[in-house]
Design an enzyme around this catalytic site. Structure first.
Site, PDB file in Angstrom:
ATOM      1  N   ASP A 257     -14.977   5.454  52.133  1.00  0.00           N
ATOM      2  CA  ASP A 257     -14.967   6.352  50.989  1.00  0.00           C
ATOM      3  C   ASP A 257     -15.616   6.586  50.358  1.00  0.00           C
ATOM      4  OD1 ASP A 257     -13.525   3.336  50.451  1.00  0.00           O
ATOM      5  OD2 ASP A 257     -11.803   4.320  49.165  1.00  0.00           O
TER       6      ASP A 257
ATOM      7  N   GLU B 244     -11.328  -0.203  37.359  1.00  0.00           N
ATOM      8  CA  GLU B 244     -11.949  -0.658  38.969  1.00  0.00           C
ATOM      9  C   GLU B 244     -13.192  -1.801  39.564  1.00  0.00           C
ATOM     10  OE1 GLU B 244      -9.495  -0.080  42.532  1.00  0.00           O
ATOM     11  OE2 GLU B 244      -9.361  -2.099  42.701  1.00  0.00           O
TER      12      GLU B 244
ATOM     13  N   SER C 255       5.040  -8.881  33.160  1.00  0.00           N
ATOM     14  CA  SER C 255       5.935  -8.672  34.775  1.00  0.00           C
ATOM     15  C   SER C 255       7.236 -10.025  34.662  1.00  0.00           C
ATOM     16  CB  SER C 255       4.762  -9.467  35.565  1.00  0.00           C
ATOM     17  OG  SER C 255       5.153  -9.907  36.658  1.00  0.00           O
TER      18      SER C 255
ATOM     19  N   ASP D  15      -7.266   4.930  47.652  1.00  0.00           N
ATOM     20  CA  ASP D  15      -6.039   3.850  47.062  1.00  0.00           C
ATOM     21  C   ASP D  15      -5.510   4.958  45.537  1.00  0.00           C
ATOM     22  OD1 ASP D  15      -6.821   2.309  49.086  1.00  0.00           O
ATOM     23  OD2 ASP D  15      -7.189   0.659  47.756  1.00  0.00           O
TER      24      ASP D  15
HETATM   25  C1  GLA Z   1      -9.762  -0.847  50.259  1.00  0.00           C
HETATM   26  C2  GLA Z   1     -10.015   0.280  48.656  1.00  0.00           C
HETATM   27  C3  GLA Z   1     -10.370   1.613  49.525  1.00  0.00           C
HETATM   28  C4  GLA Z   1     -10.668   1.426  50.427  1.00  0.00           C
HETATM   29  C5  GLA Z   1     -10.016   1.143  51.576  1.00  0.00           C
HETATM   30  C6  GLA Z   1     -10.800   0.825  53.011  1.00  0.00           C
HETATM   31  O1  GLA Z   1      -8.143  -0.385  50.465  1.00  0.00           O
HETATM   32  O2  GLA Z   1      -9.843  -0.341  47.992  1.00  0.00           O
HETATM   33  O3  GLA Z   1     -11.754   2.216  48.303  1.00  0.00           O
HETATM   34  O4  GLA Z   1     -12.643   1.126  50.945  1.00  0.00           O
HETATM   35  O5  GLA Z   1     -10.275  -0.441  51.528  1.00  0.00           O
HETATM   36  O6  GLA Z   1     -10.573   2.747  53.387  1.00  0.00           O
END
Ligand code: GLA
Length: 386
Positions: free
Chosen positions: A35, A159, A66, A171
């Site tokens: 990504d 992030e 939480s 993600d």
């Molecule tokens: C983590 C990162 C994603 C991606 C994955 C590996 O989850 O947050 O952006 O790079 O690793 O595919």
């Protein structure tokens, strides 16, 4: 609606609970570490959730609690910064900071209580889930018109800029845009996506959490991003490519000549082959070619182990014993360095598969893995509290 969470809200805060939000986690079927190289990935949301109950405050404070922790994090909207003592609170706080950085006026504070049944630091992206959830909360509570794709992009900006992980968008997209029983074929070149029906025929998808806790910020994740950027710069001296994902498998011999460093070349080889594996996987699924799908999943794990070097001994051991105990395919999912794996097994074998894996893994590492059947579900959701 999680009534336990609502009760806990009422005990913790004096404000009226107004809305209930829920955010899933994700797995990635194939297309790993592609990504942030503007490549292809095939993630899906799964039904492990972070949930939140939210109310409006009369002052300008954001108060975060939480259900699993006693400490309440309270910060003024006009004075948000990333501080170690805020711990997990730095994820939600980053969203409010990022919105204000984008010029949005946030006129009042919020009380938020969270609950999670996601194994933390498990590679199922609990952090992106918390970020997407908070971005969604902010868009609804402040009436900021953001669609789910914009929510994902806001969470991603937060992030990278507030939390300092140079991650890609996979993600955040999977969690915000997830759809029941569908995978998302995401092209990070332009963040376009399609929903795909991926059929495993008579096989079932299992998630195996190694329960080796790790923080991505403390892992070599950012180092991999830098290695890819260094390799790209070398290639760009000779060729007009915008990212490693513009390189075809047939261009690899040319890359080998340009990149003298063996490690950097291996990183490029993984990215180029992994993008091709995503294309081949989707094609194989469309033509019902389960044998090729199985082969591609296993090959992806091997490439992440040998070329990209992110699997680590726990996930390699899980790969090995999964294949021994009846999995047809098994690969790490997510960033690696500990975290989680996915496997394809016959559903009738689930019980024995789980028992065998759990026993061997405990014998070797004295850690109990978490193993469950993947349930691919919808993304972010909200309900009014009456
Ligand atoms: C983590 C990162 C994603 C991606 C994955 C590996 O989850 O947050 O952006 O790079 O690793 O595919």
């Amino acid at each position: 609606m999680n009534t336990k969470l609502l009760e806990a809200y009422k005990k913790s805060f004096n404000t009226k609970p107004l809305k209930y939000f829920s955010s899933p986690c994700r797995i990635n079927l194939i297309g790993e570490h592609t990504d942030y190289n503007k490549g292809l990935a095939l993630p899906a949301a799964i039904s492990k959730y972070i949930q939140a109950v939210v109310g409006i405050r009369s002052d300008r404070k954001i108060s975060l609690k939480s259900l699993e922790k006693s400490k309440v994090v309270t910060v003024d909207l006009d004075n948000i910064s990333n501080k170690p003592e805020n711990r997990w609170g730095n994820y939600p706080l980053g969203i409010f900071a990022t919105l204000q950085k984008r010029g949005y006026k946030l006129p009042f504070g919020l009380d938020i209580i969270f609950y999670s049944n996601v194994p933390i630091a498990s590679g199922l992206s609990s952090s992106a889930s918390l970020l997407d959830l908070t971005a969604f909360i902010a868009s609804i509570m402040y009436d900021i018109p953001l669609d789910k794709k914009e929510i994902a992009l806001l969470a991603h900006q937060s992030e990278t800029e507030f939390n300092g992980l140079l991650c890609g968008v996979m993600d955040e997209f999977a969690i915000a845009l997830g759809k029941k029983d569908k995978c998302i074929l995401l092209d990070c070149k332009d963040n376009s996506f399609t929903y795909e029906d991926i059929s495993f025929q008579d096989l079932s998808l299992v998630v195996i959490v190694s329960n080796v806790r790790r923080s991505l910020i403390a892992s070599p994740y950012n180092k991999r991003v830098e290695e890819c950027n260094s390799a790209l710069k070398i290639i760009q001296k000779q060729f007009d490519v915008a990212s490693l994902s513009d390189i075809k498998v047939s261009d690899l011999p040319m890359c080998r000549k340009l990149i003298k460093d063996d490690v950097l070349y291996k990183r490029v080889r993984h990215i180029v082959n992994e993008n091709q594996r995503v294309r081949d996987f989707v094609k194989a699924s469309k033509s019902g070619d389960i044998r090729s799908m199985i082969h591609l999943l296993n090959e992806s794990h091997e490439s992440l182990r040998d070329d990209y070097e992110v699997t680590g001994e726990y996930l390699d051991y899980i790969h090995e014993i999964s294949l021994k105990y009846g999995a047809f395919a098994e690969r790490m999912t997510g960033a690696g360095f500990g975290g989680s794996s996915i496997a394809l097994i016959k559903q009738r074998d689930f019980k024995s598969f789980k028992e065998n894996l759990t026993r061997d893994y405990i014998n070797k590492y004295h850690i109990k893995p978490t193993i469950f059947l993947a349930d691919i579900c919808d993304g972010l959701s909200v309900e009014d509290i009456k």
